[in-house]
Design a protein around this motif. Structure first.
Motif, PDB file in Angstrom:
ATOM      1  N   ARG B 192      11.301   2.632   8.309  1.00 45.17           N
ATOM      2  CA  ARG B 192      10.832   3.754   7.483  1.00 45.17           C
ATOM      3  C   ARG B 192      10.195   3.233   6.196  1.00 45.17           C
ATOM      4  N   SER B 193      10.913   2.386   5.455  1.00 40.21           N
ATOM      5  CA  SER B 193      10.379   1.952   4.150  1.00 40.21           C
ATOM      6  C   SER B 193       9.143   1.066   4.336  1.00 40.21           C
ATOM      7  N   SER B 194       9.151   0.202   5.359  1.00 29.57           N
ATOM      8  CA  SER B 194       7.986  -0.664   5.586  1.00 29.57           C
ATOM      9  C   SER B 194       6.762   0.174   5.944  1.00 29.57           C
ATOM     10  N   MET B 195       6.987   1.182   6.780  1.00 29.66           N
ATOM     11  CA  MET B 195       5.865   2.019   7.207  1.00 29.66           C
ATOM     12  C   MET B 195       5.346   2.871   6.055  1.00 29.66           C
ATOM     13  N   ILE B 196       6.244   3.365   5.200  1.00 33.59           N
ATOM     14  CA  ILE B 196       5.783   4.144   4.036  1.00 33.59           C
ATOM     15  C   ILE B 196       4.866   3.265   3.179  1.00 33.59           C
ATOM     16  N   ASP B 197       5.290   2.004   2.976  1.00 34.07           N
ATOM     17  CA  ASP B 197       4.451   1.062   2.199  1.00 34.07           C
ATOM     18  C   ASP B 197       3.083   0.905   2.838  1.00 34.07           C
ATOM     19  N   GLU B 198       3.103   0.667   4.151  1.00 37.73           N
ATOM     20  CA  GLU B 198       1.832   0.390   4.837  1.00 37.73           C
ATOM     21  C   GLU B 198       0.929   1.626   4.853  1.00 37.73           C
ATOM     22  N   LEU B 199       1.550   2.785   5.129  1.00 45.14           N
ATOM     23  CA  LEU B 199       0.744   4.001   5.258  1.00 45.14           C
ATOM     24  C   LEU B 199       0.061   4.378   3.929  1.00 45.14           C
ATOM     25  N   ASN B 200       0.623   3.881   2.827  1.00 43.45           N
ATOM     26  CA  ASN B 200       0.001   4.179   1.523  1.00 43.45           C
ATOM     27  C   ASN B 200      -1.065   3.156   1.144  1.00 43.45           C
ATOM     28  N   ARG B 201      -1.286   2.175   1.990  1.00 45.09           N
ATOM     29  CA  ARG B 201      -2.276   1.155   1.645  1.00 45.09           C
ATOM     30  C   ARG B 201      -3.699   1.668   1.914  1.00 45.09           C
ATOM     31  N   GLN B 202      -4.615   1.006   1.227  1.00 46.94           N
ATOM     32  CA  GLN B 202      -6.004   1.471   1.275  1.00 46.94           C
ATOM     33  C   GLN B 202      -6.594   1.380   2.679  1.00 46.94           C
ATOM     34  N   TYR B 203      -6.246   0.267   3.400  1.00 44.90           N
ATOM     35  CA  TYR B 203      -6.887   0.080   4.710  1.00 44.90           C
ATOM     36  C   TYR B 203      -6.510   1.186   5.690  1.00 44.90           C
ATOM     37  N   VAL B 204      -5.303   1.746   5.533  1.00 47.42           N
ATOM     38  CA  VAL B 204      -4.890   2.844   6.415  1.00 47.42           C
ATOM     39  C   VAL B 204      -5.699   4.095   6.087  1.00 47.42           C
ATOM     40  N   LYS B 205      -5.818   4.352   4.784  1.00 48.56           N
ATOM     41  CA  LYS B 205      -6.582   5.544   4.371  1.00 48.56           C
ATOM     42  C   LYS B 205      -8.038   5.411   4.831  1.00 48.56           C
ATOM     43  N   THR B 206      -8.587   4.189   4.682  1.00 51.80           N
ATOM     44  CA  THR B 206      -9.976   3.964   5.110  1.00 51.80           C
ATOM     45  C   THR B 206     -10.113   4.180   6.618  1.00 51.80           C
ATOM     46  N   SER B 207      -9.129   3.661   7.360  1.00 54.21           N
ATOM     47  CA  SER B 207      -9.186   3.799   8.816  1.00 54.21           C
ATOM     48  C   SER B 207      -9.198   5.270   9.221  1.00 54.21           C
ATOM     49  N   PHE B 208      -8.328   6.054   8.576  1.00 54.05           N
ATOM     50  CA  PHE B 208      -8.300   7.492   8.874  1.00 54.05           C
ATOM     51  C   PHE B 208      -9.636   8.122   8.502  1.00 54.05           C
ATOM     52  N   ALA B 209     -10.169   7.706   7.333  1.00 50.48           N
ATOM     53  CA  ALA B 209     -11.442   8.291   6.856  1.00 50.48           C
ATOM     54  C   ALA B 209     -12.570   7.979   7.829  1.00 50.48           C
ATOM     55  N   LYS B 210     -12.481   6.794   8.462  1.00 46.86           N
ATOM     56  CA  LYS B 210     -13.525   6.410   9.415  1.00 46.86           C
ATOM     57  C   LYS B 210     -13.347   7.116  10.762  1.00 46.86           C
ATOM     58  N   GLY B 211     -12.254   7.868  10.867  1.00 51.90           N
ATOM     59  CA  GLY B 211     -12.060   8.647  12.086  1.00 51.90           C
ATOM     60  C   GLY B 211     -11.381   7.903  13.212  1.00 51.90           C
ATOM     61  N   LEU B 212     -10.713   6.788  12.896  1.00 52.17           N
ATOM     62  CA  LEU B 212      -9.984   6.070  13.950  1.00 52.17           C
ATOM     63  C   LEU B 212      -8.809   6.921  14.431  1.00 52.17           C
ATOM     64  N   LEU B 220      -0.891   0.511  15.790  1.00 52.78           N
ATOM     65  CA  LEU B 220      -1.400  -0.856  15.923  1.00 52.78           C
ATOM     66  C   LEU B 220      -1.494  -1.551  14.564  1.00 52.78           C
ATOM     67  N   HIS B 221      -2.264  -0.952  13.668  1.00 55.48           N
ATOM     68  CA  HIS B 221      -2.507  -1.654  12.397  1.00 55.48           C
ATOM     69  C   HIS B 221      -1.301  -1.621  11.454  1.00 55.48           C
ATOM     70  N   ALA B 222      -0.839  -0.392  11.162  1.00 61.47           N
ATOM     71  CA  ALA B 222       0.249  -0.280  10.174  1.00 61.47           C
ATOM     72  C   ALA B 222       1.533  -0.926  10.702  1.00 61.47           C
ATOM     73  N   LEU B 223       1.875  -0.605  11.945  1.00 66.04           N
ATOM     74  CA  LEU B 223       3.140  -1.135  12.480  1.00 66.04           C
ATOM     75  C   LEU B 223       3.092  -2.655  12.581  1.00 66.04           C
ATOM     76  N   ARG B 224       1.930  -3.172  12.923  1.00 68.58           N
ATOM     77  CA  ARG B 224       1.813  -4.627  13.046  1.00 68.58           C
ATOM     78  C   ARG B 224       2.023  -5.298  11.686  1.00 68.58           C
ATOM     79  N   ASN B 225       1.458  -4.684  10.660  1.00 72.90           N
ATOM     80  CA  ASN B 225       1.628  -5.275   9.330  1.00 72.90           C
ATOM     81  C   ASN B 225       3.053  -5.100   8.808  1.00 72.90           C
ATOM     82  N   ALA B 226       3.712  -4.037   9.277  1.00 81.52           N
ATOM     83  CA  ALA B 226       5.111  -3.832   8.855  1.00 81.52           C
ATOM     84  C   ALA B 226       6.062  -4.643   9.729  1.00 81.52           C
ATOM     85  N   GLY B 227       5.498  -5.323  10.702  1.00 74.70           N
ATOM     86  CA  GLY B 227       6.316  -5.978  11.728  1.00 74.70           C
ATOM     87  C   GLY B 227       7.151  -7.153  11.255  1.00 74.70           C
ATOM     88  N   LEU B 228       6.643  -7.894  10.270  1.00 75.62           N
ATOM     89  CA  LEU B 228       7.372  -9.111   9.877  1.00 75.62           C
ATOM     90  C   LEU B 228       8.794  -8.839   9.377  1.00 75.62           C
TER      91      LEU B 228
END
Lengths: 493, 306
Positions: B192-212, B220-228
């Motif tokens: 939960r906390s790792s994903m909240i961090d990732e979901l607030n990052r710019q690349y996630v917002k950009t990805s959504f804005a680009k319509g992914l 794929l992107h957020a969970l992978r970055n929260a994976g470590l």
């Protein structure tokens, strides 16, 4: 052939166990033990789990009734003393081991020589330490030669499990036991269960129960849950507080005696008045009823139960008399002084509770008590320490031979591992009894020893603890004073 | 990569060596197995003979040299308690603990990742609050109590699962659940906390804005970055279990694993079996640590292995 026999037995077992709801009709039971056997060779270890299983696979030369009387088993009659150091044993004819080997005098001689062989390194050697040799004098007769007169030999033969001379040389013997007993070994899934099936060729009365499975559950709460869930038919070491929760329970006066060894040679306990006061100060009945919920009896001033050889019924427990205890403490001039009481925790049932309760009573009698609870190894260091003997050491003695010799040699006789007295008279009584072959005279010697130790108050004799078993509704078993779990004496609906 | 493997193996060997030396010293300093193994009424002669048989009468340096030589051949000698090779016992019990750990932690992972992600999508929402409360509850309940509760409910009351033992799939359910629940609670909080961090990052917002697609961005992107950190916790849970944390569950459910055997060996002062178990636990910890490094690299190829 052996392999095919094993496969057949395994198939029988599987067939019986996989019949599902009908299994109650096939009269099988499951027994939950507190510990798994470490080996099924019956002569190597001195181990409760091993005994619980092997007692059903093997027979002994002599056995005991549920009340504790010695009777012949593989022997046709009680052994006879034919010379001061020689006992003659006559065996029953026509008995064979489960693998077909004949049970003859040679097999018994072999079993004796095997267990006393120093290279074999049996942990049971202390039970047979007086036996020097054995030799067959016929197909079914043998002589057992001891290193002097040994009146305890019949009790020792009660401990001797007879093994097959040929099969016991097999390296896999410890995992594939073969005896003459009422049950045959089927399988051992280490960590999980051991299965036995009834030996239909048994020489004695045919047992009613067809098969038994042993499970190993160390945690008492889990054993209890298994009984309540209907998985087990018998559980051992049921805690007193759980007896009202189980379908049925059986309680039998057991072999364990908690006592406090008092130092009769130095310190404030050197004075017999103080030792008597320490006895009078303790309300043993309250301990039996309070701590053990009634599943213990007050020890009658001796380290013996009524079923033990040497029990003196003329000696009774020191009464609970706190006023007299206080007066004796004052008269001895030790009021307010400190006594050191050593104990351990978790080794025996309610050991720490007993030590603390005794300390409380002694404080009420006017002493300060320095209770020291040690980890078991350090506790043993204190118990075995001969130089700086503590004032008082709590210990629980257990005597599987049901004969005074074992307990008295260790705790009463000067120089014994647990003795804290240098009473030469008491030691000579025990020594004399050890070599007295006239049963009546020997019993009299023990009676004198009991009386002398009681008068001198060398111990605070506390309780005789009962063994408690939990039983399923369908199992019936009266229990035994020697704590053996003999399935042949059980019946199930 | 070769250099990395070489260095990690050397480090691992040093750790294992260090642990075994400590165990050797401690088992010889604390307690005397001879006293514990023999009956109370044994004579001093019987004790001396047993001590000689175990080789404990010889000087400590000689015992140590022999011990290290035998250890190199994985031969710790016969267990004092079971009278058979200690490593044979370890190899018999270890797979049972690995099985229990795999099922318990596997169950925790399968539930924790989706639960943590769902909670992170709407922080403060009903699902998030329930998840956090449940996790705190799972962390607060003692494991032995949880195990006994499961036994009372599922085995004694409803009689649908066995109380204890092993051998069939139904035997593993309650112990695995008991083992997995605290892990599940910890893991949910971390995901939960790792994903909240990732979901607030710019690349996630950009990805959504680009319509992914949502699943691709989050899964794929957020969970992978929260994976470590998630992998680190899972690895840590596995290490804890194999290094002895499973003991409570194994004792309550009479599960014949290495944790229960360790406790029994300690109770019986079986120093040979204790040494074999600790050695095996140390090897497990080292191997899992090295494996974790590889998994880090797989999750994030940018990581430099040193």
């Amino acid at each position: 052939m052996k392999k095919r026999g094993c496969l057949f037995l395994a198939a029988v077992w599987m067939g019986i166990f996989l019949t599902g709801p009908g299994w109650a009709q096939t009269r099988q039971i499951t027994i939950a033990l507190g510990s798994e056997p470490t080996t099924l060779d019956p002569q190597i270890r001195e181990d409760g789990g091993e005994r619980a299983v092997n007692d059903n696979i093997y027979d002994t030369v002599l056995t005991r009734t549920p009340e504790g009387d010695l009777i012949p088993s593989l022997a046709a009659q009680m052994p006879e003393l034919v010379a001061p150091d020689t006992w003659e044993v006559t065996l029953r004819p026509g008995i064979t081991f489960h693998n077909g080997e004949p049970m003859t005098a040679d097999a018994v001689v072999y079993s004796i020589q095997r267990v006393i062989d120093p290279d074999f390194n049996s942990e049971q050697i202390s039970f047979f330490s007086t036996i020097k040799a054995a030799r067959a004098t016929g197909d079914l007769t043998l002589h057992v030669i001891t290193d002097g007169p040994d009146p305890i030999l019949p009790s020792r033969l009660y401990w001797l499990k007879v093994v097959p001379p040929v099969h016991s040389k097999d390296p896999g013997f410890a995992e594939n036991p073969v005896g003459t007993g009422p049950y045959r070994f089927v399988t051992w899934q280490r960590g999980q269960h051991i299965d036995l099936v009834r030996n239909d060729d048994y020489w004695g009365d045919a047992p009613q129960i067809m098969a038994v499975r042993y499970r190993f559950i160390e945690e008492p709460g889990t054993r209890l849950a298994g009984l309540m869930a209907g998985e087990f038919d018998l559980i051992t070491n049921l805690l007193p507080e759980f007896t009202s929760h189980v379908p049925k329970s059986v309680n039998v006066l057991g072999l364990e005696h908690p006592i406090v060894i008092l130092n009769a040679d130095s310190g404030i306990t050197k004075d017999p008045q103080v030792r008597q006061a320490l006895n009078l100060a303790v309300n043993k009945m309250a301990l039996a009823n309070g701590l053990f919920e009634g599943y213990a009896q007050v020890a009658q001033g001796q380290l013996l139960s009524p079923s033990f050889f040497g029990y003196n019924d003329q000696v009774t427990a020191y009464p609970y008399d706190p006023d007299r205890a206080k007066k004796l403490i004052e008269a001895a001039g030790v009021k307010g002084q400190t006594i050191e009481l050593i104990g351990t925790s978790g080794r025996w049932l309610k050991d720490r509770d007993l030590v603390e309760a005794v300390a409380g009573y002694w404080e009420q009698a006017g002493l300060k008590v320095n209770v020291r609870i040690f980890e078991f190894n350090e506790y043993l260091n204190r118990l075995f320490d001969r130089k700086t003997r503590a004032d008082a050491i709590f210990v629980v003695s257990s005597n599987e031979l049901l004969d005074a010799d074992k307990s008295f040699s260790a705790y009463y006789k000067s120089g014994g591992v647990g003795a804290s007295n240098t009473d030469a008279t008491l030691a000579s009584l025990i020594d004399a009894a050890r070599s007295e072959t006239d049963e009546q005279k020997r019993e009299n010697l023990y009676h004198q020893a009991v009386k002398r130790a009681y008068d001198q108050a060398y111990f605070v004799w506390l309780l005789n603890i009962e063994d408690i078993y939990g039983l399923s509704q369908r199992l019936d078993w009266p229990g035994r004073v020697d704590a053996r779990l003999l399935v042949q004496e059980m019946t199930c609906q | 990569m070769g250099r990395f493997i070489y260095r990690r193996l050397i480090h691992g060997l040093i750790v294992i060596l260090g642990v075994t030396v400590i165990v050797f010293v401690v088992t010889r300093m604390v307690g005397d197995p001879v006293q514990v193994m023999l009956p109370l009424e044994s004579t001093p002669e019987q004790r001396a003979a047993f001590e000689k048989k175990l080789g404990l009468d010889r000087p400590i340096p000689i015992q140590f040299v022999e011990f290290m030589g035998n250890m190199a051949r994985l031969d710790f000698g016969d267990s004092l308690w079971q009278k058979r090779p200690a490593m044979e016992i370890v190899f018999e019990k270890l797979p049972m603990t690995i099985l229990l750990t795999a099922v318990g932690i596997g169950f925790a992972c399968v539930l924790a990742i989706p639960l943590g992600i769902i909670a992170a999508l709407r922080p403060g929402g009903v699902v998030d609050r329930v998840t956090v409360f449940g996790s705190l509850l799972g962390l607060s309940v003692p494991q032995f109590w949880l195990g006994l509760l499961f036994i009372v409910v599922f085995a004694v009351q409803f009689k649908i699962l066995p109380t204890s033992g092993a051998g069939t799939p139904s035997h593993i359910l309650l112990p695995a659940l008991t083992m997995g629940l605290p892990t599940l609670a910890r893991l949910v909080m971390l995901v939960r906390s790792s994903m909240i961090d990732e979901l607030n990052r710019q690349y996630v917002k950009t990805s959504f804005a680009k319509g992914l697609p949502f699943v691709r961005v989050v899964g794929l992107h957020a969970l992978r970055n929260a994976g470590l950190p998630i992998m680190t916790l899972v690895g840590w849970e596995v290490i804890r279990s194999l290094a002895g944390y499973s003991v409570v569950v194994e004792t309550v459910f009479a599960w014949p694993g290495i944790g229960l055997t360790a406790i029994q060996a300690i109770e019986r002062e079986d120093l040979i079996l204790i040494q074999a178990i600790v050695f095996t636990a140390a090897v497990c910890v080292v191997v899992i640590n090295i494996a974790m490094d590889f998994i880090y690299k797989l999750i994030d190829p940018r990581l430099k292995l040193t």
